[in-house]
Design a protein around this motif. Structure first.
Motif, short mmCIF file in Angstrom:
data_model
loop_
_atom_site.label_atom_id
_atom_site.label_comp_id
_atom_site.label_asym_id
_atom_site.label_seq_id
_atom_site.Cartn_x
_atom_site.Cartn_y
_atom_site.Cartn_z
N UNK A 35 0.84 -1.21 0.00
CA UNK A 35 0.00 0.00 0.00
C UNK A 35 0.87 1.26 0.00
N UNK A 36 2.20 1.06 -0.02
CA UNK A 36 3.10 2.22 -0.13
C UNK A 36 3.99 1.97 -1.36
N UNK A 37 5.26 1.69 -1.13
CA UNK A 37 6.18 1.48 -2.25
C UNK A 37 6.31 -0.01 -2.56
N UNK A 38 6.88 -0.32 -3.72
CA UNK A 38 7.12 -1.73 -4.04
C UNK A 38 8.18 -2.29 -3.09
N UNK A 39 8.01 -3.57 -2.73
CA UNK A 39 8.94 -4.20 -1.80
C UNK A 39 9.66 -5.38 -2.43
N UNK A 40 10.81 -5.71 -1.87
CA UNK A 40 11.58 -6.90 -2.27
C UNK A 40 11.46 -7.87 -1.12
N UNK A 41 10.95 -9.08 -1.38
CA UNK A 41 10.69 -9.98 -0.27
C UNK A 41 11.10 -11.42 -0.53
N UNK A 54 20.16 -9.72 1.65
CA UNK A 54 21.18 -8.94 2.36
C UNK A 54 22.31 -8.57 1.40
N UNK A 55 22.67 -9.52 0.55
CA UNK A 55 23.76 -9.28 -0.41
C UNK A 55 23.37 -8.17 -1.40
N UNK A 56 22.14 -8.24 -1.90
CA UNK A 56 21.66 -7.21 -2.84
C UNK A 56 21.70 -5.83 -2.17
N UNK A 57 21.31 -5.79 -0.90
CA UNK A 57 21.29 -4.51 -0.17
C UNK A 57 22.68 -4.10 0.30
N UNK A 58 23.64 -5.02 0.18
CA UNK A 58 25.01 -4.69 0.57
C UNK A 58 25.21 -4.57 2.07
N UNK A 169 16.34 -10.79 -9.30
CA UNK A 169 15.26 -11.47 -8.57
C UNK A 169 14.61 -12.52 -9.46
N UNK A 170 13.64 -13.25 -8.89
CA UNK A 170 13.02 -14.35 -9.64
C UNK A 170 11.63 -14.00 -10.18
N UNK A 171 10.95 -13.09 -9.49
CA UNK A 171 9.62 -12.66 -9.97
C UNK A 171 9.48 -11.15 -9.71
N UNK A 172 8.93 -10.43 -10.69
CA UNK A 172 8.47 -9.06 -10.46
C UNK A 172 6.98 -9.06 -10.73
N UNK A 173 6.20 -8.63 -9.74
CA UNK A 173 4.75 -8.58 -9.91
C UNK A 173 4.36 -7.20 -10.42
N UNK A 174 3.55 -7.18 -11.46
CA UNK A 174 2.97 -5.93 -11.92
C UNK A 174 1.60 -5.81 -11.26
#
Length: 206
Positions: A35-41, A54-58, A169-174
């Motif tokens: 309901x705010x920004x897109x998230x990576x989960x 964690x690796x992606x975020x450094x 990533x493996x999936x991006x949801x539109x």
């Protein structure tokens, strides 16, 4: 390369949600709308996936301030210490909604997060996110995806997000355009509620 899956928030397709959940169970990373920004989960129970985020975020996993995205209040209680009535009332008023609440974690936290005394909890008002967590059967660990653009802090267009993230990533949801205002963060782990960041959620709930 990631799958790009269109899901409608007013009526999320069961087959599409199942496809996303299968990827999460398999240790995959998913970018999804809230309901705010897109998230990576990722699945909270999958150590390999947690390491990937964690690796992606450094950052080191044990130092990461990821949120736990839950589908309701009972889902939350699995990971936090007993809360008092006034805290419960705030959560009940605010959730689902654009808030991240910091609460004291209990011993059921995944081992990667045991050293942290507190945990950020989200129940977003977005049917796609809630359905994913409900079908998965446990929370997803999540972090907002930031944009390098200096004007826009967050990416809002799913197609542009896919373009940028398809190889990470493996999936991006539109799920349609996202917001570019993050959640309001409120710390409820002390004696008094403390506002850490004012975002989309109104402070009238306190």
């Amino acid at each position: 390369m990631a799958q790009f899956i269109k899901i409608y928030e007013d009526k999320p397709s069961e087959a599409a949600i199942k496809k996303v959940v299968d990827v999460l169970r398999d240790g995959g990373l998913v970018i999804y709308p809230t309901d705010t920004v897109y998230g990576l989960g990722c699945d909270i129970t999958n150590s390999r996936a947690l390491e990937r985020i964690a690796k992606i975020k450094g950052i080191k996993l044990e130092k990461a301030n990821f949120s736990f995205v839950c589908c309701d209040l009972s889902n939350i209680s699995d990971y936090i210490k007993q809360i008092d009535t006034s805290t419960f009332k705030i959560l009940k008023r605010a959730l689902p909604g654009p808030y991240t609440f910091i609460l004291s974690g209990n011993n059921e936290l995944p081992k990667e997060f045991r050293k942290k005394k507190t945990v950020g909890i989200r129940v977003p008002k977005n049917n796609i996110a809630l359905e994913i967590v409900r079908v998965l059967g446990n929370p997803i660990v999540s972090t907002s995806i930031h944009d390098e653009d200096e004007v826009l802090e967050y990416s809002t267009d799913p197609e542009l997000i896919f373009e940028k993230w398809q190889n990470k990533v493996d999936v991006v949801i539109d799920g349609g355009y996202g917001d570019n205002v993050a959640s309001t963060i409120i710390d409820l782990s002390g004696y008094e509620p403390e506002v850490i960041r004012e975002g989309k959620g109104s402070l009238d709930i306190l």
